[in-house]
Design a protein around this motif. Structure first.
Motif, mmCIF file in Angstrom:
data_model
loop_
_atom_site.group_PDB
_atom_site.id
_atom_site.type_symbol
_atom_site.label_atom_id
_atom_site.label_comp_id
_atom_site.label_asym_id
_atom_site.label_seq_id
_atom_site.Cartn_x
_atom_site.Cartn_y
_atom_site.Cartn_z
ATOM 1 N N HIS A 1 0.894 -1.129 -0.060
ATOM 2 C CA HIS A 1 -0.065 0.080 0.136
ATOM 3 C C HIS A 1 0.959 1.209 0.065
ATOM 4 O O HIS A 1 0.804 2.119 -0.777
ATOM 5 C CB HIS A 1 -0.978 0.004 1.260
ATOM 6 C CG HIS A 1 -1.865 1.266 1.504
ATOM 7 N ND1 HIS A 1 -2.745 1.322 0.485
ATOM 8 C CD2 HIS A 1 -1.708 2.277 2.030
ATOM 9 C CE1 HIS A 1 -3.446 2.577 0.811
ATOM 10 N NE2 HIS A 1 -2.633 3.256 1.735
ATOM 11 N N LEU A 2 1.738 1.241 0.801
ATOM 12 C CA LEU A 2 2.708 2.308 0.782
ATOM 13 C C LEU A 2 3.432 2.652 -0.372
ATOM 14 O O LEU A 2 3.719 3.923 -0.812
ATOM 15 C CB LEU A 2 3.821 2.221 2.110
ATOM 16 C CG LEU A 2 5.021 3.467 2.185
ATOM 17 C CD1 LEU A 2 4.298 4.564 2.627
ATOM 18 C CD2 LEU A 2 5.867 2.871 3.016
ATOM 19 N N VAL A 3 4.038 1.655 -1.178
ATOM 20 C CA VAL A 3 4.487 1.892 -2.306
ATOM 21 C C VAL A 3 3.614 2.142 -3.409
ATOM 22 O O VAL A 3 3.905 3.220 -4.170
ATOM 23 C CB VAL A 3 5.484 0.499 -2.961
ATOM 24 C CG1 VAL A 3 6.062 0.742 -4.262
ATOM 25 C CG2 VAL A 3 6.425 0.223 -1.770
ATOM 26 N N ALA A 4 2.411 1.667 -3.298
ATOM 27 C CA ALA A 4 1.283 2.101 -4.410
ATOM 28 C C ALA A 4 1.054 3.652 -4.177
ATOM 29 O O ALA A 4 0.662 4.186 -5.164
ATOM 30 C CB ALA A 4 0.136 0.997 -4.284
ATOM 31 N N TRP A 5 1.139 4.056 -2.863
ATOM 32 C CA TRP A 5 0.827 5.420 -2.791
ATOM 33 C C TRP A 5 1.776 6.239 -3.270
ATOM 34 O O TRP A 5 1.513 7.449 -3.692
ATOM 35 C CB TRP A 5 0.592 5.646 -1.151
ATOM 36 C CG TRP A 5 0.234 7.044 -0.504
ATOM 37 C CD1 TRP A 5 1.227 8.042 -0.372
ATOM 38 C CD2 TRP A 5 -1.281 7.575 -0.559
ATOM 39 N NE1 TRP A 5 0.582 8.949 0.015
ATOM 40 C CE2 TRP A 5 -0.869 8.870 -0.103
ATOM 41 C CE3 TRP A 5 -2.282 7.079 -0.674
ATOM 42 C CZ2 TRP A 5 -1.878 9.578 0.145
ATOM 43 C CZ3 TRP A 5 -3.544 7.968 -0.510
ATOM 44 C CH2 TRP A 5 -3.169 9.140 -0.089
ATOM 45 N N HIS A 6 2.788 6.107 -3.499
ATOM 46 C CA HIS A 6 3.859 6.631 -3.992
ATOM 47 C C HIS A 6 4.123 6.283 -5.396
ATOM 48 O O HIS A 6 5.321 6.719 -5.939
ATOM 49 C CB HIS A 6 5.304 6.708 -3.001
ATOM 50 C CG HIS A 6 5.242 7.336 -1.806
ATOM 51 N ND1 HIS A 6 4.785 6.716 -0.839
ATOM 52 C CD2 HIS A 6 5.428 8.569 -1.464
ATOM 53 C CE1 HIS A 6 4.852 7.151 0.347
ATOM 54 N NE2 HIS A 6 5.411 8.755 -0.102
ATOM 55 N N ASP A 7 3.172 5.783 -6.136
ATOM 56 C CA ASP A 7 3.259 5.376 -7.383
ATOM 57 C C ASP A 7 4.432 4.438 -7.746
ATOM 58 O O ASP A 7 5.204 4.661 -8.950
ATOM 59 C CB ASP A 7 3.274 6.553 -8.458
ATOM 60 C CG ASP A 7 2.085 7.544 -8.212
ATOM 61 O OD1 ASP A 7 1.063 6.872 -8.071
ATOM 62 O OD2 ASP A 7 2.242 8.670 -8.228
ATOM 63 N N GLY A 8 4.815 3.561 -6.942
ATOM 64 C CA GLY A 8 5.951 2.642 -7.198
ATOM 65 C C GLY A 8 7.300 3.104 -6.880
ATOM 66 O O GLY A 8 8.248 2.484 -7.039
ATOM 67 N N ASP A 9 7.390 4.272 -6.396
ATOM 68 C CA ASP A 9 8.672 4.831 -6.199
ATOM 69 C C ASP A 9 9.119 4.476 -4.623
ATOM 70 O O ASP A 9 8.625 5.079 -3.739
ATOM 71 C CB ASP A 9 8.640 6.400 -5.912
ATOM 72 C CG ASP A 9 9.866 7.052 -6.055
ATOM 73 O OD1 ASP A 9 11.000 6.480 -5.948
ATOM 74 O OD2 ASP A 9 9.832 8.429 -6.284
ATOM 75 N N HIS A 10 9.879 3.277 -4.642
ATOM 76 C CA HIS A 10 10.349 3.007 -3.504
ATOM 77 C C HIS A 10 11.339 3.892 -2.647
ATOM 78 O O HIS A 10 11.017 3.874 -1.329
ATOM 79 C CB HIS A 10 11.370 1.713 -3.724
ATOM 80 C CG HIS A 10 10.453 0.524 -4.162
ATOM 81 N ND1 HIS A 10 10.393 0.002 -5.264
ATOM 82 C CD2 HIS A 10 9.941 -0.525 -3.360
ATOM 83 C CE1 HIS A 10 9.517 -0.722 -5.607
ATOM 84 N NE2 HIS A 10 9.260 -1.173 -4.468
ATOM 85 N N ARG A 11 12.112 4.567 -3.309
ATOM 86 C CA ARG A 11 12.731 5.705 -2.642
ATOM 87 C C ARG A 11 12.019 6.756 -1.868
ATOM 88 O O ARG A 11 12.148 7.073 -0.759
ATOM 89 C CB ARG A 11 13.780 6.298 -3.406
ATOM 90 C CG ARG A 11 14.873 7.309 -2.935
ATOM 91 C CD ARG A 11 15.723 8.046 -3.831
ATOM 92 N NE ARG A 11 16.552 8.819 -3.096
ATOM 93 C CZ ARG A 11 17.857 8.514 -2.225
ATOM 94 N NH1 ARG A 11 17.941 7.315 -2.295
ATOM 95 N NH2 ARG A 11 18.300 9.564 -1.729
ATOM 96 N N ALA A 12 10.666 7.233 -2.466
ATOM 97 C CA ALA A 12 10.143 8.037 -1.841
ATOM 98 C C ALA A 12 9.179 7.607 -0.770
ATOM 99 O O ALA A 12 9.055 8.130 0.226
ATOM 100 C CB ALA A 12 8.964 8.657 -3.095
ATOM 101 N N ALA A 13 8.742 6.201 -0.747
ATOM 102 C CA ALA A 13 8.137 5.703 0.164
ATOM 103 C C ALA A 13 9.150 5.550 1.431
ATOM 104 O O ALA A 13 8.721 5.914 2.801
ATOM 105 C CB ALA A 13 7.968 4.142 -0.173
ATOM 106 N N ILE A 14 10.355 5.329 1.284
ATOM 107 C CA ILE A 14 11.537 5.102 2.368
ATOM 108 C C ILE A 14 11.466 6.578 2.978
ATOM 109 O O ILE A 14 11.685 6.852 4.212
ATOM 110 C CB ILE A 14 12.791 4.556 1.818
ATOM 111 C CG1 ILE A 14 12.282 3.194 1.405
ATOM 112 C CG2 ILE A 14 13.513 4.560 2.999
ATOM 113 C CD1 ILE A 14 13.801 2.446 0.988
ATOM 114 N N GLU A 15 11.610 7.664 1.981
ATOM 115 C CA GLU A 15 11.822 9.095 2.689
ATOM 116 C C GLU A 15 10.773 9.421 3.548
ATOM 117 O O GLU A 15 11.083 10.122 4.349
ATOM 118 C CB GLU A 15 12.125 9.990 1.410
ATOM 119 C CG GLU A 15 13.384 9.793 0.788
ATOM 120 C CD GLU A 15 13.629 10.600 -0.687
ATOM 121 O OE1 GLU A 15 12.439 11.298 -0.981
ATOM 122 O OE2 GLU A 15 14.516 10.755 -1.032
#
Length: 64
Positions: A15-29
């Protein structure tokens, strides 16, 4: 007796990664910013609490 229906378990990471449109770096940030904010809130709460209020217990940011 009615059969129970199982709800599929939600995957919070997906869900978190999908919320950031697949951008793993943005999710971690985002998670790192949340951690920083929560540590600040813990520090404020720790400063405001008296030892008598918590019967000697004090919050700690370290994991046990």
């Amino acid at each position: 007796m009615r059969p129970t229906q199982k709800q599929p378990e939600a995957d919070p990471v997906a869900h978190l990664v999908a919320w950031h449109d697949g951008d793993h770096r943005a999710a971690i940030e985002t998670l790192m910013e949340d951690v920083r904010h929560l540590r600040e809130q813990l520090a404020l709460a720790s400063a405001a609490m008296s030892a008598g209020y918590t019967r000697g217990w004090a919050p700690n940011e370290d994991r046990q």
